[in-house]
Write a protein that holds these residues in place. Structure first.
Motif, PDB file in Angstrom:
ATOM      1  N   ALA A   1       0.830  -1.208   0.000  1.00 24.85           N
ATOM      2  CA  ALA A   1       0.000   0.000   0.000  1.00 24.85           C
ATOM      3  C   ALA A   1       0.860   1.253   0.000  1.00 24.85           C
ATOM      4  N   LYS A   2       1.965   1.200   0.713  1.00 32.53           N
ATOM      5  CA  LYS A   2       2.867   2.360   0.763  1.00 32.53           C
ATOM      6  C   LYS A   2       3.474   2.637  -0.614  1.00 32.53           C
ATOM      7  N   LEU A   3       3.847   1.577  -1.321  1.00 31.01           N
ATOM      8  CA  LEU A   3       4.420   1.730  -2.655  1.00 31.01           C
ATOM      9  C   LEU A   3       3.393   2.281  -3.649  1.00 31.01           C
ATOM     10  N   LEU A   4       2.124   1.944  -3.435  1.00 25.72           N
ATOM     11  CA  LEU A   4       1.078   2.361  -4.375  1.00 25.72           C
ATOM     12  C   LEU A   4       0.460   3.709  -4.013  1.00 25.72           C
ATOM     13  N   THR A   5       0.906   4.307  -2.931  1.00 27.36           N
ATOM     14  CA  THR A   5       0.410   5.637  -2.553  1.00 27.36           C
ATOM     15  C   THR A   5       1.166   6.689  -3.356  1.00 27.36           C
ATOM     16  N   LYS A   6       0.638   6.953  -4.548  1.00 29.96           N
ATOM     17  CA  LYS A   6       1.289   7.892  -5.468  1.00 29.96           C
ATOM     18  C   LYS A   6       0.341   8.185  -6.623  1.00 29.96           C
ATOM     19  N   ASP A   7       0.656   9.217  -7.372  1.00 30.46           N
ATOM     20  CA  ASP A   7      -0.082   9.548  -8.594  1.00 30.46           C
ATOM     21  C   ASP A   7      -1.576   9.695  -8.347  1.00 30.46           C
ATOM     22  N   GLY A   8      -1.950  10.310  -7.226  1.00 33.25           N
ATOM     23  CA  GLY A   8      -3.350  10.554  -6.933  1.00 33.25           C
ATOM     24  C   GLY A   8      -4.109   9.372  -6.388  1.00 33.25           C
ATOM     25  N   VAL A   9      -3.398   8.281  -6.088  1.00 33.18           N
ATOM     26  CA  VAL A   9      -4.023   7.080  -5.528  1.00 33.18           C
ATOM     27  C   VAL A   9      -3.429   6.820  -4.150  1.00 33.18           C
ATOM     28  N   TYR A  10      -4.295   6.477  -3.192  1.00 36.45           N
ATOM     29  CA  TYR A  10      -3.849   6.079  -1.857  1.00 36.45           C
ATOM     30  C   TYR A  10      -3.791   4.556  -1.795  1.00 36.45           C
ATOM     31  N   GLY A  11      -2.808   4.057  -1.059  1.00 43.31           N
ATOM     32  CA  GLY A  11      -2.705   2.609  -0.924  1.00 43.31           C
ATOM     33  C   GLY A  11      -3.924   2.015  -0.253  1.00 43.31           C
TER      34      GLY A  11
ATOM     35  N   TYR B   1      -0.770  -0.642  14.207  1.00 41.92           N
ATOM     36  CA  TYR B   1      -0.730  -0.920  12.769  1.00 41.92           C
ATOM     37  C   TYR B   1      -1.632   0.041  12.009  1.00 41.92           C
ATOM     38  N   TRP B   2      -2.864   0.234  12.482  1.00 41.26           N
ATOM     39  CA  TRP B   2      -3.799   1.088  11.746  1.00 41.26           C
ATOM     40  C   TRP B   2      -3.430   2.568  11.858  1.00 41.26           C
ATOM     41  N   VAL B   3      -2.824   2.960  12.963  1.00 38.24           N
ATOM     42  CA  VAL B   3      -2.339   4.337  13.065  1.00 38.24           C
ATOM     43  C   VAL B   3      -1.224   4.556  12.043  1.00 38.24           C
ATOM     44  N   LYS B   4      -0.315   3.594  11.915  1.00 40.58           N
ATOM     45  CA  LYS B   4       0.767   3.690  10.933  1.00 40.58           C
ATOM     46  C   LYS B   4       0.206   3.734   9.510  1.00 40.58           C
ATOM     47  N   MET B   5      -0.772   2.893   9.229  1.00 39.82           N
ATOM     48  CA  MET B   5      -1.380   2.890   7.897  1.00 39.82           C
ATOM     49  C   MET B   5      -2.064   4.224   7.614  1.00 39.82           C
ATOM     50  N   TYR B   6      -2.754   4.755   8.606  1.00 44.91           N
ATOM     51  CA  TYR B   6      -3.403   6.058   8.422  1.00 44.91           C
ATOM     52  C   TYR B   6      -2.367   7.129   8.084  1.00 44.91           C
ATOM     53  N   GLN B   7      -1.281   7.101   8.794  1.00 46.75           N
ATOM     54  CA  GLN B   7      -0.264   8.139   8.617  1.00 46.75           C
ATOM     55  C   GLN B   7       0.472   8.032   7.293  1.00 46.75           C
ATOM     56  N   GLU B   8       0.587   6.818   6.720  1.00 45.33           N
ATOM     57  CA  GLU B   8       1.464   6.626   5.569  1.00 45.33           C
ATOM     58  C   GLU B   8       0.769   6.215   4.274  1.00 45.33           C
ATOM     59  N   THR B   9      -0.486   5.748   4.344  1.00 47.03           N
ATOM     60  CA  THR B   9      -1.125   5.264   3.102  1.00 47.03           C
ATOM     61  C   THR B   9      -2.529   5.818   2.893  1.00 47.03           C
ATOM     62  N   SER B  10      -2.988   6.704   3.784  1.00 49.93           N
ATOM     63  CA  SER B  10      -4.398   7.092   3.803  1.00 49.93           C
ATOM     64  C   SER B  10      -4.566   8.603   3.661  1.00 49.93           C
ATOM     65  N   PRO B  11      -5.678   9.037   3.040  1.00 49.50           N
ATOM     66  CA  PRO B  11      -5.972  10.481   3.055  1.00 49.50           C
ATOM     67  C   PRO B  11      -6.248  10.924   4.480  1.00 49.50           C
TER      68      PRO B  11
ATOM     69  N   GLY C   1     -11.749   4.696  -7.867  1.00 51.96           N
ATOM     70  CA  GLY C   1     -10.394   4.347  -8.282  1.00 51.96           C
ATOM     71  C   GLY C   1      -9.313   5.097  -7.559  1.00 51.96           C
ATOM     72  N   LYS C   2      -9.618   5.631  -6.381  1.00 50.24           N
ATOM     73  CA  LYS C   2      -8.647   6.454  -5.666  1.00 50.24           C
ATOM     74  C   LYS C   2      -7.918   5.703  -4.558  1.00 50.24           C
ATOM     75  N   THR C   3      -8.264   4.427  -4.345  1.00 50.11           N
ATOM     76  CA  THR C   3      -7.509   3.598  -3.410  1.00 50.11           C
ATOM     77  C   THR C   3      -7.175   2.270  -4.084  1.00 50.11           C
ATOM     78  N   ALA C   4      -6.009   1.727  -3.742  1.00 50.84           N
ATOM     79  CA  ALA C   4      -5.563   0.465  -4.329  1.00 50.84           C
ATOM     80  C   ALA C   4      -6.167  -0.736  -3.625  1.00 50.84           C
ATOM     81  N   PHE C   5      -6.423  -0.597  -2.325  1.00 54.69           N
ATOM     82  CA  PHE C   5      -6.990  -1.675  -1.530  1.00 54.69           C
ATOM     83  C   PHE C   5      -8.161  -1.138  -0.711  1.00 54.69           C
TER      84      PHE C   5
END
Length: 449
Positions: A185-195, A242-252, A270-274
């Motif tokens: 998810a972190k790798l896919l957080t780019k180009d207007g898409v959140y992981g 885990y979810w706090v980390k995900m919020y901070q790094e892969t989430s709007p 189409g704005k999130t990968a997962f």
């Protein structure tokens, strides 16, 4: 099964009204104005449901219209509320008598309804339809002292939804563990898409749901066997962090206030990968981004370790109930039975294909059901969801149905805990201890009936 009673603020209001009105728990609901003298069904009933989407709302209305045509002395008024609005509506309406004759509900809410004496048994409806056609686990979710107070209309389960195209473009595989999901998810957080968006809005139970995903995947529960909330165990603490980390790094960052619809809409567009959801994702993507339909699919929930057992995560058997105050329960029960007539039932399920799986046997293999093009296209996703349905439970029901399980989802204390950690930087253990204390203080009011 015998539930222990718990007094929530809503229940206190309801029971106070019962005392003032002289309501007797032993009084049956069948004493009010029955059928017409010619033996035909006669009377007016109100039906509440939360099928706000057009197609299935239309099927229910058509069913009511057909029923009224067949029974000219019956009038059915249908009112629709979102799931969140429904909870507020019935908990406040019961005290004033403003409740329907029959309704849909969420499994966790049924226990609260039973707890305050709001429902009447519908064993006879289940027996008429064929008890052996229903999952025993689904029936047991609304059963107390051998009295069945609900029956499932459809089933679904939470699974992981992916974007095949984004994975392929980045030479990535479907994550099997939570750590793999984080990295991907972190790798896919780019180009207007959140992981992956992590919802924490306090007007919904999405943060509770996400924490439950992690804890259940590790073989744990948000409730202890003696029905105390557990947010401070190593497993729960790992999940919170885990979810706090995900919020901070892969989430709007706006997802701190997201409810279920806002969360799902990002994936639809189409704005999130997962994302995590049931088969309802398919209809949402079709309506918002039909060009992406070929690129979505469902997979099992991640695990902590890839070789961990399959513990089962979250299953929802969406039930129908008949309210105790109904003046015409015979009409409600007769109408419920018509909803399971094969042609109509398949039409209802097909209004959200793969999103609503059959709650009765003998439907999934029917050619009329299997022939739906969406079901054929998403055969893999349906198989994944069917497997998840068989092994999961409602949130907090690992030790059996309980009002405590309902409070986990309906009080939004866990959501406030996450917001406290994210907004104020509160230590996760300190925030969890505070939330635990709040919930366990509610649980402490449990007494035997």
């Amino acid at each position: 099964m015998k539930f222990r009673k718990i007094m929530t603020a809503a229940a206190s209001l309801v029971l106070g009204a019962f005392v003032l009105s002289g309501c007797d728990d032993n009084k049956t609901a069948n004493t009010a104005a029955p059928t017409a003298t010619n033996g035909e069904l006669a009377g007016n009933i109100t039906v509440w449901h939360s099928f706000t989407q057009g197609p299935r709302l239309e099927v229910i209305q058509a069913a009511a219209n057909d029923f009224m045509q067949q029974h000219p002395q019956v009038k059915i008024k249908i009112e629709t509320f979102s799931w969140n609005d429904f909870y507020t509506k019935w908990t406040t309406g019961l005290a004033s008598g403003n409740v329907p004759d029959m309704s849909t509900a969420l499994p966790n809410q049924v226990v609260e309804m039973i707890n305050v004496g709001a429902l009447q048994p519908i064993n006879d409806v289940i027996d008429t339809l064929g008890r052996d056609k229903f999952s025993a686990a689904a029936i047991n979710e609304g059963t107390v002292d051998n009295q069945n107070y609900s029956l499932p209309l459809y089933s679904h389960a939470q699974v992981m939804w992916i974007r095949k195209d984004l994975l392929a473009q980045n030479n990535l595989t479907v994550p099997k563990t939570w750590d793999e999901l984080y990295q991907t998810a972190k790798l896919l957080t780019k180009d207007g898409v959140y992981g992956l968006s992590v919802p924490m809005g306090t007007n919904d139970f999405m943060a509770t749901r996400f924490l439950n995903f992690y804890v259940k995947s590790g073989g744990g529960s948000l409730l202890t066997p003696d029905l105390k909330v557990d947010l401070t165990s190593p497993l729960a603490q790992d999940g919170i962090k885990y979810w706090v980390k995900m919020y901070q790094e892969t989430s709007p960052k706006d997802s701190i206030n997201y409810n279920v619809l806002q969360q799902a809409t990002l994936y639809y567009q189409g704005k999130t990968a997962f994302d995590f959801n049931s088969g309802f994702q398919i209809g949402g993507v079709k309506a918002n981004s039909p060009q992406l339909l070929e690129q979505i699919d469902a997979y099992p929930m991640p695990k902590i370790n890839a070789n961990d057992p399959d513990y089962g995560i979250e299953t929802s058997n969406i039930p129908l109930v008949v309210w105790k105050s109904s003046k015409h329960p015979e009409i409600s029960k007769a109408f419920i039975e018509t909803l399971y007539q094969k042609d109509r039932y398949i039409q209802f399920l097909s209004s959200v294909p793969v999103g609503m799986l059959p709650a009765v046997s003998g439907i999934s293999d029917d050619p009329a059901y299997k022939g739906n093009p969406v079901i054929q296209q998403f055969a893999h996703a349906e198989k994944v969801i069917e497997s998840a349905v068989r092994t999961g439970t409602a949130i907090g029901y690992e030790h059996g149905p309980s009002v405590q399980g309902g409070l986990l989802t309906n009080q939004h204390i866990i959501e406030a805990m996450f917001q406290d950690i994210v907004t104020h930087g509160t230590d996760p253990m300190a925030a969890a201890q505070k939330a635990e204390k709040q919930l366990n203080e509610l649980f402490a009011t449990v007494t035997a009936k």
